[in-house]
Design an enzyme around this catalytic site. Structure first.
Site, PDB file in Angstrom:
ATOM      1  N   SER A  79      40.549  29.493  32.926  1.00 10.74           N
ATOM      2  CA  SER A  79      41.664  29.371  33.870  1.00 10.74           C
ATOM      3  C   SER A  79      42.814  28.498  33.366  1.00 10.74           C
ATOM      4  O   SER A  79      42.658  27.700  32.444  1.00 10.74           O
ATOM      5  CB  SER A  79      41.215  28.832  35.235  1.00 10.74           C
ATOM      6  OG  SER A  79      40.168  29.617  35.764  1.00 10.74           O
ATOM      7  N   SER A 111      39.470  34.274  34.091  1.00 11.12           N
ATOM      8  CA  SER A 111      40.405  33.155  34.063  1.00 11.12           C
ATOM      9  C   SER A 111      41.214  33.141  35.351  1.00 11.12           C
ATOM     10  O   SER A 111      41.951  34.085  35.649  1.00 11.12           O
ATOM     11  CB  SER A 111      41.344  33.291  32.853  1.00 11.12           C
ATOM     12  OG  SER A 111      42.277  32.251  32.818  1.00 11.12           O
ATOM     13  N   ASP A 168      44.282  32.097  37.218  1.00  9.89           N
ATOM     14  CA  ASP A 168      45.628  31.735  36.768  1.00  9.89           C
ATOM     15  C   ASP A 168      46.528  31.608  37.997  1.00  9.89           C
ATOM     16  O   ASP A 168      47.021  32.603  38.533  1.00  9.89           O
ATOM     17  CB  ASP A 168      46.168  32.789  35.804  1.00  9.89           C
ATOM     18  CG  ASP A 168      45.180  33.068  34.665  1.00  9.89           C
ATOM     19  OD1 ASP A 168      44.456  32.136  34.275  1.00  9.89           O
ATOM     20  OD2 ASP A 168      45.126  34.218  34.195  1.00  9.89           O
TER      21      ASP A 168
END
Length: 349
Positions: free
Chosen positions: A227, A265, A267
């Site tokens: 992330s 991830s 984001d």
């Protein structure tokens, strides 16, 4: 050393090339490195100085990929405002930091603490180097990070919430950058702070050069997961929707560093404007019915600010990478620092 010391990066920076170049913005850290398995911490960002913090900022947010957490965003969507310290930490410490912000407000602003408090707390995963389930981050650590917040230069790399974080298979963590933008006779600052913990080594791209494939050795942790949180501050007068528009440009800066946005991830990006103090209030109604006014840059004049966001985000990620140093942590896990000499050789090749 910072990325601009070794690379020809575009744009005009503020004096510190940091989010704290935006007047009033302050940053503080609590860094926890203990024994062989604690590699974590808390980053605190104050949108305004302590004396002015109760005045809301216009704000907006955007998620490129929702495999992550940023609390308080439903209230930002509802009101377009932000009026509390922002904290960033590891995935399993969000609750501790949320409570810590509330405790800090109750101590510093008791007159407002009896109302509702919806702090923004964001996270990235540091479980490769850190004992993430060990409950090492306490509310007091969030309080200490807020207390430590100051204007001026910011440490980068393995500090605060970025202590145990990795980026493109290299040690990274906290990074920052800024840009100066002219609007008529006025000059404004766009500042960015990243907690960089994303990307696969093979993706790494620097100033358009796809250097990752030449740096694949010594790569013990390279899942592409983890992330990135980006906090964007500016003193240009904006509507809340325009803050959201700036936040939507963050992925363009990340893409310049090579990422394709992994499913694993999270984001998530926050943008706020410190202009228009006194507007966007939402307390209980008292006295005569008021009106509020907001001055803002017309939508058609925002392109230079979009460009500043893209450039500053790219540079902040590179700063986090350049600042990273090899770290060992939980279960003997190790993440190498970026080999700057090899990177420069690849750039010349």
């Amino acid at each position: 050393m910072r990325a601009r010391d070794i690379l020809a990066l575009p744009g005009v920076t503020g004096p510190g090339n940091a989010i704290t170049d935006v007047p009033g913005v302050e940053v503080g850290y609590t860094t926890l490195i203990e024994g062989s398995d604690v590699r974590t911490g808390v980053t605190a960002i104050l949108p305004r100085s302590r004396a002015d913090l109760a005045r809301p900022c216009a704000a907006g947010w955007f998620s490129l990929n929702g495999n992550g957490e940023m609390t308080g965003t439903t209230w930002i969507s509802e009101t377009g405002s932000l009026a509390l310290p922002v904290t960033i930490t590891n995935t399993h410490a969000v609750g501790s930091c949320h409570r810590g912000v509330i405790e800090w407000v109750a101590r510093e602003r008791p007159e407002g603490a009896h109302e509702w408090l919806l702090p923004v707390v964001a996270e990235t995963w540091d479980g490769y180097l850190n004992d993430i389930n060990g409950d090492h981050v306490k509310p007091a650590h969030a309080v200490a990070a807020i207390d430590a917040a100051r204007p001026g230069p910011i440490a980068e790399g393995s500090v605060g919430g970025g202590t145990g974080m990795n980026c493109y298979g290299f040690k990274a963590g906290s990074g920052t950058a800024s840009r100066i933008v002219r609007h008529g006779d006025d000059s404004y600052t766009v500042g960015v702070f990243v907690q960089a913990n994303f990307g696969s080594r093979r993706e790494l791209t620097v100033l358009g050069r796809h250097v990752g494939p030449g740096l694949l050795d010594d790569n013990p942790f390279d899942s592409g997961a983890g992330s990135i949180i980006v906090v964007l501050a500016t003193d240009v007068p904006l509507l809340p929707g325009q803050c959201t528009a700036l936040a939507r440009r963050v992925p363009l800066g990340l893409a310049r560093t090579g990422t394709s946005g992994s499913h694993f991830s999270g984001d998530v990006f926050l943008a706020f404007s410190t202009a228009n103090p006194g507007a966007l209030t939402s307390g209980f109604p008292v006295g005569a019915a008021p009106y509020e006014k907001i001055v803002f840059v017309p939508w058609g004049w925002l392109d230079p600010f979009y460009e500043a966001v893209v450039q500053a985000v790219e540079e902040a990620v590179l700063n986090a990478l350049v600042a990273g140093r090899t770290m060992e942590g939980r279960a003997g896990h190790r993440v190498p620092g970026l080999p700057v000499d090899r990177l420069l050789s690849a750039m010349r090749g």
